[in-house]
Design an enzyme around this catalytic site. Structure first.
Site, PDB file in Angstrom:
ATOM      1  N   ARG A  67      -8.956   8.974  15.056  1.00 49.49           N
ATOM      2  CA  ARG A  67      -8.108   9.603  14.035  1.00 49.49           C
ATOM      3  C   ARG A  67      -8.777  10.841  13.441  1.00 49.49           C
ATOM      4  NH1 ARG A  67      -7.829   8.203   7.880  1.00 49.49           N
ATOM      5  NH2 ARG A  67      -9.964   7.689   8.367  1.00 49.49           N
ATOM      6  N   TRP A 109      -8.080   3.261  -2.201  1.00 53.45           N
ATOM      7  CA  TRP A 109      -9.502   3.593  -2.068  1.00 53.45           C
ATOM      8  C   TRP A 109      -9.717   4.921  -1.337  1.00 53.45           C
ATOM      9  CZ3 TRP A 109     -12.558  -1.515  -0.632  1.00 53.45           C
ATOM     10  CH2 TRP A 109     -12.299  -2.474  -1.618  1.00 53.45           C
ATOM     11  N   ALA A 110      -8.636   5.537  -0.860  1.00 49.48           N
ATOM     12  CA  ALA A 110      -8.793   6.781  -0.097  1.00 49.48           C
ATOM     13  C   ALA A 110      -9.416   7.855  -0.981  1.00 49.48           C
ATOM     14  CB  ALA A 110      -7.440   7.243   0.432  1.00 49.48           C
ATOM     15  N   GLU A 131      -1.102   1.720   8.516  1.00 47.21           N
ATOM     16  CA  GLU A 131      -2.192   1.438   9.457  1.00 47.21           C
ATOM     17  C   GLU A 131      -1.857   0.297  10.417  1.00 47.21           C
ATOM     18  OE1 GLU A 131      -6.004   1.697   7.519  1.00 47.21           O
ATOM     19  OE2 GLU A 131      -7.010   0.800   9.260  1.00 47.21           O
ATOM     20  N   SER A 179      -6.034  -0.496   1.027  1.00 53.66           N
ATOM     21  CA  SER A 179      -6.937   0.610   1.387  1.00 53.66           C
ATOM     22  C   SER A 179      -6.470   1.905   0.728  1.00 53.66           C
ATOM     23  CB  SER A 179      -6.940   0.843   2.906  1.00 53.66           C
ATOM     24  OG  SER A 179      -7.600  -0.189   3.563  1.00 53.66           O
ATOM     25  N   HIS A 218     -16.639   4.594  10.158  1.00 52.52           N
ATOM     26  CA  HIS A 218     -17.000   5.735   9.320  1.00 52.52           C
ATOM     27  C   HIS A 218     -18.518   5.847   9.308  1.00 52.52           C
ATOM     28  CE1 HIS A 218     -17.196   8.576   6.072  1.00 52.52           C
ATOM     29  NE2 HIS A 218     -15.869   8.680   6.099  1.00 52.52           N
ATOM     30  N   GLY A 221       0.850  -1.182   0.000  1.00 54.45           N
ATOM     31  CA  GLY A 221       0.000   0.000   0.000  1.00 54.45           C
ATOM     32  C   GLY A 221       0.889   1.237   0.000  1.00 54.45           C
ATOM     33  N   HIS A 279     -13.706   1.175   9.609  1.00 53.86           N
ATOM     34  CA  HIS A 279     -13.009   1.946   8.575  1.00 53.86           C
ATOM     35  C   HIS A 279     -11.508   2.038   8.806  1.00 53.86           C
ATOM     36  CE1 HIS A 279     -12.609   4.965   5.499  1.00 53.86           C
ATOM     37  NE2 HIS A 279     -12.161   5.875   6.346  1.00 53.86           N
ATOM     38  N   GLY A 310     -10.643  11.201   0.433  1.00 52.31           N
ATOM     39  CA  GLY A 310     -10.470  12.584   0.890  1.00 52.31           C
ATOM     40  C   GLY A 310      -9.142  13.148   0.438  1.00 52.31           C
ATOM     41  N   GLY A 311      -8.070  12.634   0.979  1.00 49.51           N
ATOM     42  CA  GLY A 311      -6.746  13.120   0.605  1.00 49.51           C
ATOM     43  C   GLY A 311      -5.779  13.031   1.761  1.00 49.51           C
ATOM     44  N   GLU A 351     -12.198  18.971   6.001  1.00 52.22           N
ATOM     45  CA  GLU A 351     -12.875  17.794   6.553  1.00 52.22           C
ATOM     46  C   GLU A 351     -13.161  18.021   8.029  1.00 52.22           C
ATOM     47  OE1 GLU A 351     -11.863  14.005   3.753  1.00 52.22           O
ATOM     48  OE2 GLU A 351     -10.433  14.382   5.343  1.00 52.22           O
ATOM     49  N   ARG A 365     -15.965  12.067  13.916  1.00 54.62           N
ATOM     50  CA  ARG A 365     -16.513  10.871  13.281  1.00 54.62           C
ATOM     51  C   ARG A 365     -17.238   9.941  14.231  1.00 54.62           C
ATOM     52  NH1 ARG A 365     -12.177   8.898   8.786  1.00 54.62           N
ATOM     53  NH2 ARG A 365     -12.757  10.582   7.396  1.00 54.62           N
TER      54      ARG A 365
HETATM   55  C1  LIG Z   1     -12.466   3.658   1.563  1.00 50.58           C
HETATM   56  C2  LIG Z   1     -11.348   4.293   2.338  1.00 50.58           C
HETATM   57  C3  LIG Z   1     -11.135   5.670   2.249  1.00 50.58           C
HETATM   58  C4  LIG Z   1     -10.097   6.279   2.970  1.00 50.58           C
HETATM   59  N1  LIG Z   1      -9.857   7.609   2.818  1.00 50.58           N
HETATM   60  C5  LIG Z   1      -8.769   8.163   3.421  1.00 50.58           C
HETATM   61  C6  LIG Z   1      -8.401   9.514   3.178  1.00 50.58           C
HETATM   62  O1  LIG Z   1      -9.032  10.216   2.400  1.00 50.58           O
HETATM   63  N2  LIG Z   1      -7.307  10.011   3.812  1.00 50.58           N
HETATM   64  C7  LIG Z   1      -6.559   9.271   4.678  1.00 50.58           C
HETATM   65  O2  LIG Z   1      -5.578   9.775   5.226  1.00 50.58           O
HETATM   66  N3  LIG Z   1      -6.882   7.982   4.912  1.00 50.58           N
HETATM   67  C8  LIG Z   1      -7.950   7.408   4.294  1.00 50.58           C
HETATM   68  N4  LIG Z   1      -8.254   6.096   4.528  1.00 50.58           N
HETATM   69  C9  LIG Z   1      -7.343   5.302   5.364  1.00 50.58           C
HETATM   70  C10 LIG Z   1      -6.081   5.013   4.570  1.00 50.58           C
HETATM   71  O3  LIG Z   1      -6.426   4.709   3.243  1.00 50.58           O
HETATM   72  C11 LIG Z   1      -5.312   3.839   5.164  1.00 50.58           C
HETATM   73  O4  LIG Z   1      -5.145   3.987   6.536  1.00 50.58           O
HETATM   74  C12 LIG Z   1      -3.925   3.758   4.511  1.00 50.58           C
HETATM   75  O5  LIG Z   1      -4.086   3.718   3.118  1.00 50.58           O
HETATM   76  C13 LIG Z   1      -3.196   2.542   4.997  1.00 50.58           C
HETATM   77  O6  LIG Z   1      -2.055   2.368   4.192  1.00 50.58           O
HETATM   78  P1  LIG Z   1      -1.168   1.088   4.390  1.00 50.58           P
HETATM   79  O7  LIG Z   1      -0.122   1.152   3.343  1.00 50.58           O
HETATM   80  O8  LIG Z   1      -0.798   0.949   5.786  1.00 50.58           O
HETATM   81  O9  LIG Z   1      -2.172  -0.135   4.119  1.00 50.58           O
HETATM   82  P2  LIG Z   1      -2.944  -0.609   2.767  1.00 50.58           P
HETATM   83  O10 LIG Z   1      -3.016   0.498   1.784  1.00 50.58           O
HETATM   84  O11 LIG Z   1      -4.187  -1.235   3.203  1.00 50.58           O
HETATM   85  O12 LIG Z   1      -1.950  -1.677   2.182  1.00 50.58           O
HETATM   86  C14 LIG Z   1      -1.727  -2.898   2.836  1.00 50.58           C
HETATM   87  C15 LIG Z   1      -0.937  -3.778   1.905  1.00 50.58           C
HETATM   88  O13 LIG Z   1      -0.557  -4.961   2.593  1.00 50.58           O
HETATM   89  C16 LIG Z   1      -0.910  -6.102   1.820  1.00 50.58           C
HETATM   90  N5  LIG Z   1      -1.096  -7.217   2.741  1.00 50.58           N
HETATM   91  C17 LIG Z   1      -2.139  -7.471   3.575  1.00 50.58           C
HETATM   92  N6  LIG Z   1      -1.912  -8.610   4.259  1.00 50.58           N
HETATM   93  C18 LIG Z   1      -0.698  -9.066   3.853  1.00 50.58           C
HETATM   94  C19 LIG Z   1       0.084 -10.188   4.195  1.00 50.58           C
HETATM   95  N7  LIG Z   1      -0.350 -11.073   5.096  1.00 50.58           N
HETATM   96  N8  LIG Z   1       1.278 -10.365   3.572  1.00 50.58           N
HETATM   97  C20 LIG Z   1       1.722  -9.466   2.643  1.00 50.58           C
HETATM   98  N9  LIG Z   1       1.022  -8.369   2.299  1.00 50.58           N
HETATM   99  C21 LIG Z   1      -0.174  -8.173   2.902  1.00 50.58           C
HETATM  100  C22 LIG Z   1      -2.134  -5.652   1.058  1.00 50.58           C
HETATM  101  O14 LIG Z   1      -2.371  -6.470  -0.079  1.00 50.58           O
HETATM  102  C23 LIG Z   1      -1.704  -4.234   0.682  1.00 50.58           C
HETATM  103  O15 LIG Z   1      -0.828  -4.274  -0.402  1.00 50.58           O
HETATM  104  C24 LIG Z   1      -9.290   5.483   3.822  1.00 50.58           C
HETATM  105  C25 LIG Z   1      -9.520   4.118   3.916  1.00 50.58           C
HETATM  106  C26 LIG Z   1     -10.524   3.520   3.184  1.00 50.58           C
HETATM  107  C27 LIG Z   1     -10.739   2.050   3.291  1.00 50.58           C
END
Ligand SMILES: Cc1cc2nc3c(=O)[nH]c(=O)nc-3n(C[C@H](O)[C@H](O)[C@H](O)COP(=O)(O)OP(=O)(O)OC[C@H]3O[C@@H](n4cnc5c(N)ncnc54)[C@H](O)[C@@H]3O)c2cc1C
Length: 528
Positions: A378, A50-51, A367, A47, A238, A19, A343, A53-54, A119, A284
């Protein structure tokens, strides 16, 4: 652990998860070699993409990092670490510049300055956006292109991490499963520096906005290896996921309420002004509980964007407009049915200011980590920011240990679409997984009480013991579920995202983080 059929040397750092946190860290590590594991094709399953907002950053006229930190602390209900909030807010502008340099086409005005959105609970316009509600998608597209151009980064698709491997007290790699291969031997990927960036746990809930693969695997895996976990009880719901029966539930971004959209019930009553002075822009957790209570009382809840946005929703919020179209809803003339959905996870694997976990050799960002930034709740759009800030700090920390050299050859693991789809479909429908998700939504959700939490813990233990599908992956899910429910039972107060109907007040005696080991959570579970 069974005999291994393969052993791969990541030759440099190993980033688990692709991610925003994982890819940002890999790019910041360049030119040092790094291997990134993604269970699914790059860009899917995160996730981040799918964000809507920004990214929050105090880059507008008159705004300051200190004001941003103060808003963050206020939203976090008394347990945000001030030092972390101040330093993250200060580093925001530099990380936004990184994202822009790597090709993110942020919205700008005629003079080239960022066009900033607003926001809930932010005291200034400070959300850096892309095409209204396309921030996550655009950022991920830009980073994926940059990663593919970077020779020091190796992407391995089709491997899911299931266990951390420790030797002499240090994390030295991860055991993985190959895509669709449940019963084969695990693959060991070794590395001297493991960065866990495998996301949160929203998908542990039956009603969630998170992708299906984001189900607490990171926290479960780390807790089982002995890592300290912080604040697991704090889950953000959410308030406005589309209530159309889709799993995951599509999100109607908070920015719509920022633009003036209101919440009404099926009697046409606008109920938020009577609950909070900021009405629909209240924090929220307050809006989510208000919606939850309407629904519990037999009402339906709708987001009304007609007056505030009219036809503008089609061009300024194309993602939400698309979700509505798919569900047969016309937001220009009609109401959008909404409900609260799991969420975001404020808690996670406890890390220090450099993203170091309590286990030597293991860094955590995104996350999956609990940095102390979010406290009990948050502030909107702080998570993408936190992912970039800590990914960069981790890269700095590891760069001191890793020499710059070339990647050694590594056997490829090909992505197979047919197997990928079959695996995903199977995981979605496994009864043990669905039962676990139902328990979390019903008993460990928006409102909690001691009886429900104890029942949840007993059911989680039973599912773990009796499920025919107990794989390491499932154990990571039940482990995370146990930590959330046990900490929620232990915290006999209400604060931020954690609301106890039997302890509805905030208790000053609880104004501190929860820090828990899996052993402690299992003891609470055994006594439930
Ligand atoms: C619909 C939605 C809208 C959002 N809007 C916002 C926003 O506007 N602004 C904001 O700040 N935050 C927003 N958030 C929250 C934010 O998107 C997430 O907190 C953030 O993207 C997390 O990033 P990450 O890289 O930690 O995890 P993720 O982007 O979830 O990536 C996790 C990665 O780990 C991989 N993975 C999972 N399990 C394993 C495993 N066992 N082994 C290897 N890989 C694995 C997944 O395939 C993925 O590639 C939103 C969340 C959602 C769901």
């Amino acid at each position: 652990m069974p005999v291994l059929d393969s052993l791969l040397d990541a030759d440099g750092a190993l980033v688990v998860g692709a991610g925003l946190a994982g890819l940002f860290c890999a790019l910041k590590l360049a030119p040092r070699p790094v291997t990134v594991l993604s269970p699914v094709p790059l860009g899917a399953g995160a996730s981040s993409a799918w964000a809507q907002g920004g990214v929050a950053a105090a880059v507008g006229p008159g705004d300051t990092p200190h004001a941003h930190a103060v808003d963050t602390e206020r939203a976090g209900a008394g347990i945000v670490d001030e030092r972390v909030a101040e330093s993250v807010a200060r580093e925001a502008a530099a990380r936004i510049e990184d994202l822009a340099r790597w090709g993110t086409p942020f919205d700008r005005d005629e003079t080239g300055h960022f066009a900033l959105g607003r926001e809930a609970a932010h005291s200034a316009n400070r959300i850096v956006r892309v095409n209204g509600d396309r921030a996550g998608h655009a950022i991920m597209q830009a980073l994926i292109a940059e990663v593919r151009r970077t020779p020091s980064i190796r992407i391995v698709e089709g491997l899911t991490a299931v266990d951390l491997v420790r030797e002499h007290g240090r994390v030295v790699g991860v055991f993985c499963r190959r895509l669709g291969d449940r019963y084969g031997e695990p693959v060991l990927v070794r590395s001297r520096a493991v960065v866990l960036a495998a996301g949160g746990l929203g998908g542990l809930y039956a009603v969630t906005t998170n992708p299906p693969g984001v189900r607490g695997h990171a926290m479960g895996m780390a807790a089982r290896a002995g890592a300290l976990i912080a604040d697991p009880e704090f889950v953000q719901f959410h308030p406005t996921a589309l209530a159309t029966g889709a799993d995951p539930a599509p999100l109607a971004t908070e920015a719509l309420r920022g633009e003036g959209a209101i919440l009404v019930n099926d009697l046409g009553e606008r109920f938020m002004p009577a609950i909070h002075p900021d009405a629909e822009l209240a924090p929220r957790d307050i809006v989510a509980r208000a919606n939850f209570r309407q629904i519990k009382a037999g009402r339906r809840v709708f987001l009304d964007t007609r007056l505030a946005l009219g036809e503008r929703i089609l061009t300024e919020f194309p993602t939400v407009a698309g979700y509505c179209r798919d569900a047969g809803i016309d937001p220009v003339t009609g109401l959008i049915p909404v409900a609260p959905a799991a969420h975001y996870h404020m808690g996670g694997i406890k890390v220090d200011e450099w993203g170091r976990s309590s286990l030597a050799g293991l860094w955590v960002c995104g996350e999956a980590a609990s940095t102390g930034l979010h406290g009990a709740n948050r502030l909107a759009s702080n998570s993408l920011l936190e992912a970039t800030v800590f990914a960069a700090r981790i890269a700095d920390d590891i760069s001191g240990l890793e020499p710059v050299r070339k990647l050694a050859p590594f056997p490829g693991i090909a992505w197979d679409e047919a197997i990928g789809e079959a695996t995903e479909a199977r995981l979605r429908t496994l009864p043990a997984v669905q039962d676990l998700r139902r328990v979390m939504t019903d008993l460990v959700g928006v409102e909690r009480d001691a009886d429900g939490l104890k029942a949840a813990l007993r059911t989680i233990a039973e599912l773990e013991a009796t499920s025919r599908d107990v794989t390491r992956s499932y154990l990571n899910m039940t482990t995370s579920a146990t930590l959330v429910a046990a900490a929620a039972l232990q915290r006999t107060e209400s604060r931020g995202g954690h609301f106890r109907t039997d302890y509805p007040d905030t208790d000053a005696g609880w104004q501190h983080h929860t820090v828990m080991t899996l052993e402690e959570a299992l003891a609470i579970r055994a006594a439930a």
